[in-house]
Design a protein around this motif. Structure first.
Motif, PDB file in Angstrom:
ATOM      1  N   PRO A  16       0.851  -1.192   0.000  1.00  0.00           N
ATOM      2  CA  PRO A  16       0.000   0.000   0.000  1.00  0.00           C
ATOM      3  C   PRO A  16       0.888   1.244   0.000  1.00  0.00           C
ATOM      4  O   PRO A  16       1.936   1.253   0.644  1.00  0.00           O
ATOM      5  N   GLN A  17       0.441   2.270  -0.695  1.00  0.00           N
ATOM      6  CA  GLN A  17       1.273   3.448  -0.909  1.00  0.00           C
ATOM      7  C   GLN A  17       1.836   4.036   0.384  1.00  0.00           C
ATOM      8  O   GLN A  17       2.992   4.407   0.462  1.00  0.00           O
ATOM      9  N   ALA A  18       0.973   4.104   1.413  1.00  0.00           N
ATOM     10  CA  ALA A  18       1.408   4.792   2.631  1.00  0.00           C
ATOM     11  C   ALA A  18       2.127   3.862   3.606  1.00  0.00           C
ATOM     12  O   ALA A  18       2.540   4.278   4.680  1.00  0.00           O
ATOM     13  N   GLU A  19       2.293   2.603   3.229  1.00  0.00           N
ATOM     14  CA  GLU A  19       2.809   1.633   4.192  1.00  0.00           C
ATOM     15  C   GLU A  19       4.252   1.918   4.597  1.00  0.00           C
ATOM     16  O   GLU A  19       4.621   1.808   5.752  1.00  0.00           O
ATOM     17  N   MET A  20       5.059   2.302   3.629  1.00  0.00           N
ATOM     18  CA  MET A  20       6.475   2.455   3.931  1.00  0.00           C
ATOM     19  C   MET A  20       7.004   3.792   3.442  1.00  0.00           C
ATOM     20  O   MET A  20       6.709   4.210   2.332  1.00  0.00           O
ATOM     21  N   GLU A  21       7.739   4.448   4.275  1.00  0.00           N
ATOM     22  CA  GLU A  21       8.579   5.555   3.844  1.00  0.00           C
ATOM     23  C   GLU A  21       9.863   5.456   4.632  1.00  0.00           C
ATOM     24  O   GLU A  21       9.847   5.181   5.832  1.00  0.00           O
ATOM     25  N   LEU A  22      10.969   5.663   3.939  1.00  0.00           N
ATOM     26  CA  LEU A  22      12.269   5.564   4.598  1.00  0.00           C
ATOM     27  C   LEU A  22      12.370   6.617   5.697  1.00  0.00           C
ATOM     28  O   LEU A  22      12.135   7.792   5.451  1.00  0.00           O
ATOM     29  N   ALA A  23      12.707   6.193   6.912  1.00  0.00           N
ATOM     30  CA  ALA A  23      12.841   7.146   8.018  1.00  0.00           C
ATOM     31  C   ALA A  23      13.952   6.686   8.954  1.00  0.00           C
ATOM     32  O   ALA A  23      14.058   5.501   9.269  1.00  0.00           O
ATOM     33  N   PHE A  24      14.747   7.630   9.381  1.00  0.00           N
ATOM     34  CA  PHE A  24      15.819   7.358  10.330  1.00  0.00           C
ATOM     35  C   PHE A  24      15.323   7.715  11.725  1.00  0.00           C
ATOM     36  O   PHE A  24      14.822   8.812  11.944  1.00  0.00           O
TER      37      PHE A  24
END
Ligand SMILES: [Zn+2]
Length: 165
Positions: A16-24
């Protein structure tokens, strides 16, 4: 194409589009500290970190335009700021007009894998509002991250970012 049913070009699954975003989660310098030292010397939350009253970090996002998509892709990154700027950001934290403040000169505080070194990369930080994270603009035209932010990225590149961790 319906993005929700798009096959990931890296793993072949649907995300799903909102499932993953790279974040530190934290600045690299903080992550590398031994536990005892980190507990003794670092004041930290999900928004700010202060290390030994020498290093001042703020959590921000790096937005990049995406081809054929309204929403930018956002990498969650930490930046290091000068003490005086940190105090200014702190003073403006709950100010509804904080987006009127001119941008601050900052350094990126994370290395993004598979790119030339991003730790220490010069950038500017723009406050955006009380409930939204400040936004980063990469300042070094020689770095590929600058080009990606200026020209935008495609869905395949998003897949690559999402699979870095
Ligand atoms: Zn995938």
């Amino acid at each position: 194409m319906n993005e929700e049913r798009r096959i990931c070009s890296v793993c072949g699954e649907f995300h799903p589009q909102a499932e993953m975003e790279l974040a530190f989660r934290r600045p690299d310098l903080v992550c590398e500290l031994p536990v005892a030292e980190r507990e003794a010397d670092c004041l930290e939350s999900d928004d700010i970190c202060i290390l030994r009253k020498e290093h001042y970090f703020i959590r921000a996002v790096l937005p990049m335009p995406v081809a054929d998509r309204k929403e930018p892709y956002r990498i969650g990154l930490w930046v290091e700021v000068d003490k005086v700027d940190f105090q200014r950001v702190h003073a403006l934290w709950d100010d509804p007009a904080q987006a009127d403040e001119p941008p601050f000169a900052v350094r990126i505080a994370n290395h993004i894998p598979q790119l030339p070194q991003t730790l220490g990369l010069s950038a500017s930080l723009q406050l955006t509002g009380r409930t939204t994270r400040p936004e980063i603009s990469i300042g070094d035209p020689a770095h590929p991250l600058y080009t990606e932010q200026q020209d935008g990225i495609d869905m395949g590149r998003i897949d690559e970012y999402n699979h870095l961790f």
